[in-house]
Scaffold this motif. Structure first.
Motif, PDB file in Angstrom:
ATOM      1  N   CYS A  43      28.737  37.282   8.410  1.00  0.00           N
ATOM      2  CA  CYS A  43      29.318  36.687   7.193  1.00  0.00           C
ATOM      3  C   CYS A  43      28.405  36.894   5.990  1.00  0.00           C
ATOM      4  O   CYS A  43      28.836  36.807   4.845  1.00  0.00           O
ATOM      5  CB  CYS A  43      29.633  35.204   7.394  1.00  0.00           C
ATOM      6  N   GLY A  44      27.130  37.136   6.238  1.00  0.00           N
ATOM      7  CA  GLY A  44      26.204  37.456   5.152  1.00  0.00           C
ATOM      8  C   GLY A  44      25.378  36.302   4.624  1.00  0.00           C
ATOM      9  O   GLY A  44      24.555  36.498   3.736  1.00  0.00           O
ATOM     10  N   PHE A  45      25.573  35.073   5.143  1.00  0.00           N
ATOM     11  CA  PHE A  45      24.878  33.934   4.543  1.00  0.00           C
ATOM     12  C   PHE A  45      23.741  33.353   5.381  1.00  0.00           C
ATOM     13  O   PHE A  45      23.036  32.449   4.937  1.00  0.00           O
ATOM     14  CB  PHE A  45      25.873  32.814   4.201  1.00  0.00           C
ATOM     15  N   TYR A  46      23.566  33.832   6.633  1.00  0.00           N
ATOM     16  CA  TYR A  46      22.482  33.318   7.474  1.00  0.00           C
ATOM     17  C   TYR A  46      21.151  33.473   6.738  1.00  0.00           C
ATOM     18  O   TYR A  46      20.949  34.483   6.080  1.00  0.00           O
ATOM     19  CB  TYR A  46      22.453  34.096   8.795  1.00  0.00           C
TER      20      TYR A  46
ATOM     21  N   CYS B 157      23.701  38.535   8.808  1.00  0.00           N
ATOM     22  CA  CYS B 157      24.660  38.174   9.863  1.00  0.00           C
ATOM     23  C   CYS B 157      26.034  38.695   9.440  1.00  0.00           C
ATOM     24  O   CYS B 157      26.178  39.156   8.302  1.00  0.00           O
ATOM     25  CB  CYS B 157      24.699  36.662  10.047  1.00  0.00           C
TER      26      CYS B 157
ATOM     27  N   CYS C  11      27.048  29.497   6.682  1.00  0.00           N
ATOM     28  CA  CYS C  11      27.165  30.443   7.800  1.00  0.00           C
ATOM     29  C   CYS C  11      27.328  29.715   9.120  1.00  0.00           C
ATOM     30  O   CYS C  11      26.550  28.825   9.443  1.00  0.00           O
ATOM     31  CB  CYS C  11      25.909  31.320   7.863  1.00  0.00           C
ATOM     32  N   SER C  12      28.365  30.092   9.857  1.00  0.00           N
ATOM     33  CA  SER C  12      28.534  29.492  11.182  1.00  0.00           C
ATOM     34  C   SER C  12      28.498  30.566  12.265  1.00  0.00           C
ATOM     35  O   SER C  12      29.012  30.379  13.353  1.00  0.00           O
ATOM     36  CB  SER C  12      29.845  28.695  11.232  1.00  0.00           C
ATOM     37  N   CYS C  13      27.883  31.719  11.961  1.00  0.00           N
ATOM     38  CA  CYS C  13      27.776  32.785  12.963  1.00  0.00           C
ATOM     39  C   CYS C  13      26.865  32.326  14.106  1.00  0.00           C
ATOM     40  O   CYS C  13      25.826  31.724  13.860  1.00  0.00           O
ATOM     41  CB  CYS C  13      27.183  34.053  12.343  1.00  0.00           C
TER      42      CYS C  13
HETATM   43 ZN   LIG Z   1      26.866  34.216   9.085  1.00  0.00          ZN
END
Ligand SMILES: [Zn+2]
Length: 325
Positions: free
Chosen positions: A169-172, A167, A178-180
């Protein structure tokens, strides 16, 4: 010729899936896409790909070194580069810096990667112009730079390797970090145009290294030289297969060659037919599977593609299907 690299596959702990994908990609010159959060070893694997590609011939070395010499990138004490290039331009790179050109008509990153690896980390962050410029060199394996006083042709015969984050931000899917939104994630992934996405025959998920792997368990610890020997054997099979044609690697087979060199036995044929129909594969996906299966069979030293080879090749298409449908 024995090159010396400062990195080796020996340094990578665990990551069996990435290691295997890298070996197959290098054997057939298949485009490789790795998806995963930061710290999952994507860059480590990419950097080590030149070390498992076949040793340079003297002609190749001279060809590659010429480009580096024009760009003033050869150290004064070294007339030849003597190793396969690894280029990893930042995602802010301009299309011009990729193709080369400008007042001095200098080769760009695509030519500096020729004979080796072009690694695009965080591919969806590259500008659309930069990604689109890849299409022609990926087809023709050269770039043409047109200037007022004529045009120049530079080689651009590289293996494309790219990495994506799950995603923006990279953390999904770690929702504590991650709040994407779903929409943001889809937009991020859709930034890669389909014709470029199609160039990745092998797509894999990079998973975090486990505690056990970190402490030495699960890793084969195999060094680059051993992997390279298998890759070279598979390349020799391809050289024989395509002798007298302009094709050198399985990944470069067109429809006609796929039909000719990827014939399946009855059982294998009906297995792939079932998968094709139940999964409603596109013709493009179907050919990708056959080409990758051909390389896996070559690594095994098998003239015939088996069901095991097909199943593994199918696995390398799952990620594309999941993320890009
Ligand atoms: Zn994310």
């Amino acid at each position: 010729m024995e090159e010396t690299y400062d990195v080796d596959f020996r340094d990578i702990r665990g990551q069996l899936v990435l290691r295997r994908a890298a070996e197959i990609a290098a054997a057939g010159m298949h485009g490789l896409l790795m998806n995963g959060s930061a710290g999952t070893g994507k860059t480590m694997v990419a950097k080590r790909l030149p070390t498992i590609m076949p040793s340079l011939t003297r002609e190749e070395d001279i060809e590659i070194s010429k480009i580096y010499s024009i760009c003033g990138l050869l150290p004064p004490d070294r007339p030849l580069l003597s190793r396969r290039p690894f280029r990893s331009p930042h995602h802010t790179i301009t299309p011009l810096a990729l193709t080369g050109g400008g007042a001095q008509a200098r080769p760009g990153e695509l030519s500096l990667a020729s004979g080796g690896i072009l690694f695009l980390d965080e591919l969806p962050h590259f500008s659309r112009g930069a990604i689109d410029i890849l299409r022609q060199p990926l087809e023709e394996h050269k770039v043409t730079v047109t200037r007022v006083h004529g045009s120049y042709e530079f080689p651009a015969d590289f293996m494309l390797v790219a990495a994506t984050n799950p995603c923006p931000c990279g953390f999904y899917p770690d929702r504590s970090r991650c709040s994407c939104s779903e929409l943001q994630i889809q937009r991020y992934l859709d930034h890669i145009p389909r014709p470029v996405l199609e160039r990745f025959d092998i797509c894999v998920d990079a998973s975090p290294v486990t505690y056990e792997e970190l402490n030495g368990a699960g890793g084969t610890g195999e060094d680059s030289a051993s992997i390279r020997r298998r890759v070279e054997r598979a390349r020799n099979i391809q050289a024989e297969r395509f002798s007298g044609t302009r094709i050198r690697f399985n990944s470069r087979m067109g429809m006609k060659e796929t039909q000719e060199y990827c014939t399946l036995g009855q059982e294998e044929g009906s297995f792939l037919k079932t998968v094709y129909e139940t999964k409603q594969l596109s013709a493009r996906r179907y050919h990708k599977i056959l080409k990758v299966a051909r390389t896996i069979a070559d690594l095994d030293g098998c003239g015939l593609i088996s069901r095991k080879h097909l199943s593994e090749a199918l696995g390398y298409g799952m990620l594309e299907e999941r993320l890009w449908g």
